[in-house]
Design a protein around this motif. Structure first.
Motif, PDB file in Angstrom:
ATOM      1  N   ARG A   1      -1.581   5.981  11.748  1.00 45.01           N
ATOM      2  CA  ARG A   1      -2.624   5.538  10.820  1.00 45.01           C
ATOM      3  C   ARG A   1      -2.086   5.741   9.414  1.00 45.01           C
ATOM      4  NH1 ARG A   1      -8.997   7.339  11.093  1.00 45.01           N
ATOM      5  NH2 ARG A   1      -9.739   5.941   9.444  1.00 45.01           N
ATOM      6  N   GLY A   2      -2.323   4.771   8.554  1.00 44.28           N
ATOM      7  CA  GLY A   2      -1.805   4.895   7.204  1.00 44.28           C
ATOM      8  C   GLY A   2      -2.022   3.637   6.410  1.00 44.28           C
ATOM      9  N   VAL A   3      -1.061   3.313   5.552  1.00 46.51           N
ATOM     10  CA  VAL A   3      -1.178   2.136   4.693  1.00 46.51           C
ATOM     11  C   VAL A   3       0.151   1.388   4.646  1.00 46.51           C
ATOM     12  CG1 VAL A   3      -2.970   3.165   3.255  1.00 46.51           C
ATOM     13  CG2 VAL A   3      -0.569   3.395   2.589  1.00 46.51           C
ATOM     14  N   VAL A   4       0.038   0.093   4.369  1.00 49.40           N
ATOM     15  CA  VAL A   4       1.199  -0.754   4.125  1.00 49.40           C
ATOM     16  C   VAL A   4       1.015  -1.384   2.753  1.00 49.40           C
ATOM     17  CG1 VAL A   4       2.364  -2.890   4.796  1.00 49.40           C
ATOM     18  CG2 VAL A   4       1.692  -1.232   6.544  1.00 49.40           C
ATOM     19  N   LEU A   5       2.091  -1.390   1.965  1.00 49.90           N
ATOM     20  CA  LEU A   5       2.051  -1.979   0.632  1.00 49.90           C
ATOM     21  C   LEU A   5       3.288  -2.844   0.419  1.00 49.90           C
ATOM     22  CD1 LEU A   5       1.451   1.397   0.363  1.00 49.90           C
ATOM     23  CD2 LEU A   5       0.442   0.569  -1.770  1.00 49.90           C
ATOM     24  N   GLU A   6       3.187  -3.771  -0.505  1.00 53.30           N
ATOM     25  CA  GLU A   6       4.336  -4.566  -0.933  1.00 53.30           C
ATOM     26  C   GLU A   6       4.716  -4.126  -2.337  1.00 53.30           C
ATOM     27  OE1 GLU A   6       5.792  -9.248  -1.209  1.00 53.30           O
ATOM     28  OE2 GLU A   6       3.709  -8.746  -0.718  1.00 53.30           O
ATOM     29  N   PHE A   7       6.019  -4.007  -2.594  1.00 55.55           N
ATOM     30  CA  PHE A   7       6.455  -3.690  -3.951  1.00 55.55           C
ATOM     31  C   PHE A   7       7.377  -4.793  -4.441  1.00 55.55           C
ATOM     32  CE2 PHE A   7       9.260  -1.471  -0.995  1.00 55.55           C
ATOM     33  CZ  PHE A   7      10.535  -1.666  -1.490  1.00 55.55           C
ATOM     34  N   SER A   8       7.356  -5.043  -5.751  1.00 56.12           N
ATOM     35  CA  SER A   8       8.144  -6.138  -6.322  1.00 56.12           C
ATOM     36  C   SER A   8       8.813  -5.670  -7.604  1.00 56.12           C
ATOM     37  CB  SER A   8       7.257  -7.355  -6.602  1.00 56.12           C
ATOM     38  OG  SER A   8       6.199  -7.006  -7.480  1.00 56.12           O
ATOM     39  N   GLY A   9       9.969  -6.218  -7.852  1.00 55.39           N
ATOM     40  CA  GLY A   9      10.800  -5.825  -8.994  1.00 55.39           C
ATOM     41  C   GLY A   9      12.226  -5.718  -8.515  1.00 55.39           C
ATOM     42  N   THR A  10      12.951  -4.727  -8.980  1.00 57.06           N
ATOM     43  CA  THR A  10      14.315  -4.464  -8.516  1.00 57.06           C
ATOM     44  C   THR A  10      14.395  -3.025  -8.037  1.00 57.06           C
ATOM     45  OG1 THR A  10      15.232  -6.002 -10.154  1.00 57.06           O
ATOM     46  CG2 THR A  10      16.762  -4.461  -9.131  1.00 57.06           C
ATOM     47  N   PRO A  11      14.349  -2.828  -6.682  1.00 59.23           N
ATOM     48  CA  PRO A  11      14.263  -3.861  -5.642  1.00 59.23           C
ATOM     49  C   PRO A  11      12.813  -4.208  -5.313  1.00 59.23           C
ATOM     50  CG  PRO A  11      14.562  -1.715  -4.632  1.00 59.23           C
ATOM     51  CD  PRO A  11      14.554  -1.483  -6.120  1.00 59.23           C
ATOM     52  N   SER A  12      12.648  -5.164  -4.395  1.00 63.47           N
ATOM     53  CA  SER A  12      11.332  -5.530  -3.885  1.00 63.47           C
ATOM     54  C   SER A  12      11.358  -5.369  -2.377  1.00 63.47           C
ATOM     55  CB  SER A  12      10.999  -6.978  -4.258  1.00 63.47           C
ATOM     56  OG  SER A  12      11.973  -7.866  -3.708  1.00 63.47           O
ATOM     57  N   GLY A  13      10.179  -5.397  -1.760  1.00 60.56           N
ATOM     58  CA  GLY A  13      10.124  -5.261  -0.307  1.00 60.56           C
ATOM     59  C   GLY A  13       8.792  -4.705   0.149  1.00 60.56           C
ATOM     60  N   TYR A  14       8.816  -3.973   1.265  1.00 58.43           N
ATOM     61  CA  TYR A  14       7.602  -3.422   1.850  1.00 58.43           C
ATOM     62  C   TYR A  14       7.772  -1.926   2.084  1.00 58.43           C
ATOM     63  CZ  TYR A  14       6.465  -8.284   2.905  1.00 58.43           C
ATOM     64  OH  TYR A  14       6.208  -9.633   2.806  1.00 58.43           O
ATOM     65  N   ILE A  15       6.645  -1.225   2.101  1.00 56.70           N
ATOM     66  CA  ILE A  15       6.675   0.203   2.392  1.00 56.70           C
ATOM     67  C   ILE A  15       5.459   0.543   3.251  1.00 56.70           C
ATOM     68  CG2 ILE A  15       5.424   0.825   0.283  1.00 56.70           C
ATOM     69  CD1 ILE A  15       7.248   3.330   0.129  1.00 56.70           C
ATOM     70  N   ALA A  16       5.676   1.395   4.236  1.00 57.08           N
ATOM     71  CA  ALA A  16       4.598   1.856   5.110  1.00 57.08           C
ATOM     72  C   ALA A  16       4.537   3.380   5.027  1.00 57.08           C
ATOM     73  CB  ALA A  16       4.839   1.404   6.549  1.00 57.08           C
ATOM     74  N   ILE A  17       3.360   3.908   4.758  1.00 53.75           N
ATOM     75  CA  ILE A  17       3.122   5.354   4.732  1.00 53.75           C
ATOM     76  C   ILE A  17       2.290   5.665   5.972  1.00 53.75           C
ATOM     77  CG2 ILE A  17       2.268   7.299   3.399  1.00 53.75           C
ATOM     78  CD1 ILE A  17       4.411   5.673   1.941  1.00 53.75           C
ATOM     79  N   LEU A  18       2.873   6.337   6.945  1.00 53.15           N
ATOM     80  CA  LEU A  18       2.232   6.493   8.251  1.00 53.15           C
ATOM     81  C   LEU A  18       2.062   7.962   8.622  1.00 53.15           C
ATOM     82  CD1 LEU A  18       4.145   3.728  10.262  1.00 53.15           C
ATOM     83  CD2 LEU A  18       2.035   3.501   8.927  1.00 53.15           C
ATOM     84  N   PHE A  19       0.909   8.271   9.172  1.00 52.62           N
ATOM     85  CA  PHE A  19       0.600   9.600   9.690  1.00 52.62           C
ATOM     86  C   PHE A  19       0.292   9.486  11.174  1.00 52.62           C
ATOM     87  CE2 PHE A  19      -0.951   9.271   5.322  1.00 52.62           C
ATOM     88  CZ  PHE A  19      -0.387  10.385   4.709  1.00 52.62           C
ATOM     89  N   ASP A  20       0.626  10.519  11.950  1.00 58.95           N
ATOM     90  CA  ASP A  20       0.085  10.525  13.302  1.00 58.95           C
ATOM     91  C   ASP A  20      -1.418  10.771  13.178  1.00 58.95           C
ATOM     92  OD1 ASP A  20      -0.380  13.376  13.158  1.00 58.95           O
ATOM     93  OD2 ASP A  20       1.729  13.687  13.672  1.00 58.95           O
ATOM     94  N   GLU A  21      -2.166  10.528  14.242  1.00 60.18           N
ATOM     95  CA  GLU A  21      -3.630  10.575  14.124  1.00 60.18           C
ATOM     96  C   GLU A  21      -4.168  11.954  13.716  1.00 60.18           C
ATOM     97  OE1 GLU A  21      -5.967   7.359  16.380  1.00 60.18           O
ATOM     98  OE2 GLU A  21      -4.669   8.264  17.911  1.00 60.18           O
ATOM     99  N   PRO A  22      -3.689  13.057  14.301  1.00 61.83           N
ATOM    100  CA  PRO A  22      -4.178  14.368  13.831  1.00 61.83           C
ATOM    101  C   PRO A  22      -3.881  14.601  12.353  1.00 61.83           C
ATOM    102  CG  PRO A  22      -3.086  14.599  15.961  1.00 61.83           C
ATOM    103  CD  PRO A  22      -2.802  13.209  15.475  1.00 61.83           C
ATOM    104  N   SER A  23      -2.689  14.154  11.890  1.00 58.79           N
ATOM    105  CA  SER A  23      -2.344  14.326  10.478  1.00 58.79           C
ATOM    106  C   SER A  23      -3.288  13.530   9.585  1.00 58.79           C
ATOM    107  CB  SER A  23      -0.905  13.880  10.228  1.00 58.79           C
ATOM    108  OG  SER A  23       0.017  14.684  10.920  1.00 58.79           O
TER     109      SER A  23
END
Length: 395
Positions: free
Chosen positions: A259-281
């Motif tokens: 469970r967590g979030v997904v975001l897109e980042f743009s600039g130098t560099p650009s791409g995607y990032i996922a911040i994920l926790f296990d469910e208890p966390s």
């Protein structure tokens, strides 16, 4: 020593091909159907390898190689997997642990055949001969999996010396046994492979090392931000940069629910990032931010999005400062699914323009395992190259 996507692609394909030979050798030897799950090329240090073996309590068999290439290979597995291999090869040892002399002899024979096949693939590609040493068994308490094999021209003694690690995850069809197959070539050998593959437009390895340091700094800042926001002390457990076929990115994650979030980042560099926790966390994080709101799912989801946003900003702000650029971040999208399913759409989008991905993998956790935060970043390959060019040392 210079690296580029072409040489990294060659490394990855050769490592995967060699791992398939190793898997086939085990299938023939023990009748255990084995396949290659994922192949990664990682830039790290000796300390990274030693720490991973220590934390995962891996047993291993080391084999050095020299001639056309110099370095060492390591076949590593959990004690449970080692016991299962021994039980298959030597049924009369059923119930014995893998440290038994006959058991370790069996494991060394398995490694000799598997790693020998792995090295043969590299020798064929380079049209050269490569000699291998006698296998050395290393138990999980040894501390340093790189200590027991001496190979001319390759002694990675410096804790901070950058090394390339070729890592293959092998599994059996029944998931009863899992392996990690490492190959750590000497710097001269890496240069030999680069020259064979061509290195047009290559960048100094120091650029990749500087980017790896930038990743570690970003993870440390994210860890500090989590601590400041929640009041819970955290540490960065691991932070690394690896090169992996784009289809192998989802397989780099387990199928545990995250469970967590997904975001897109743009600039130098650009791409995607996922911040994920296990469910208890995720539950612990939400409770620390919103005590007494256990029954308000919307508020708890909002809390997870907020901390995901804070972690992402901390992680990427250091990049922007080091590169003297601006990195924009999209609003966080809440995700709740198995890890591979969360990352798969991100990899699929990048696959429209690239075959391979640079996967950034950082883990932040508390000492008492109150929560674990995994950060996965997938920068666009062309934008990452611009960043690496900026980090290249002056001629």
């Amino acid at each position: 020593m210079n690296l580029d996507v072409r040489s990294l692609r060659t490394f990855s394909r050769l490592a995967h091909s060699g791992a398939e030979k190793a898997a086939g050798s085990l299938t023939t030897l023990a009748g255990i159907d084995t396949y290659v799950n994922v192949t990664k090329v990682e830039l790290g240090t000796k300390a990274d390898v030693v720490r991973e073996f220590s934390e995962r309590e891996l047993v291993s068999v080391n084999i050095g190689f020299s001639g056309g290439l110099d370095g060492r290979t390591i076949l590593a597995f959990s004690p449970t997997s080692a016991d299962r291999i021994v039980e298959t090869l030597v049924p009369e040892l059923d119930g014995s642990d893998a440290t038994n002399e006959l058991a370790t002899s069996s494991l060394k024979e398995v490694a000799n055949i598997m790693l020998g096949g792995f090295i043969d693939g590299w020798a064929n590609y380079l049209d050269t001969s490569i000699d291998i040493t006698t296998p050395t068994y290393v138990d999980e308490d040894a501390g340093d999996p790189l200590a027991d094999v001496n190979v001319d021209g390759f002694e990675p003694n410096a804790e901070t010396e950058q090394i390339l690690v070729f890592r293959n995850q092998l599994e059996t069809a029944a998931d009863a046994v899992g392996f990690d197959l490492y190959m750590i070539p000497s710097p001269d050998s890496i240069q030999t492979i680069i020259e064979a593959s061509g290195d047009d437009g290559a960048l100094p390895v120091e650029s990749f090392a500087s980017f790896s340091e930038m990743i570690s700094d970003g993870a440390s800042q994210a860890s500090d931000d989590i601590s400041a926001m929640t009041g819970i002390d955290t540490d960065v457990e691991v932070s690394r940069l690896s090169f992996v076929p784009i289809e192998g990115v989802p397989m780099s994650l387990t199928d545990a629910v995250r469970r967590g979030v997904v975001l897109e980042f743009s600039g130098t560099p650009s791409g995607y990032i996922a911040i994920l926790f296990d469910e208890p966390s995720a539950e612990n994080i939400a409770s620390s931010l919103l005590p007494g709101m256990e029954d308000d799912e919307a508020m708890r989801q909002s809390a997870i999005q907020e901390i995901g946003n804070i972690v992402t900003s901390g992680f990427l702000d250091g990049w922007a400062n080091a590169l003297e650029t601006t990195i924009e971040i999209s609003p966080p999208k809440h995700v709740h699914d198995i890890g591979s399913a969360i990352v798969d759409p991100l990899a699929t989008d990048l696959a429209q323009s690239q075959e391979y991905a640079f996967l950034i993998d950082s883990t932040i956790r508390t000492n008492d395992d109150e929560f674990t935060c995994d950060i996965y970043a997938l920068p666009d390959q062309s934008e990452l190259r611009k960043a690496l060019e900026q980090l290249a040392p002056a001629a």
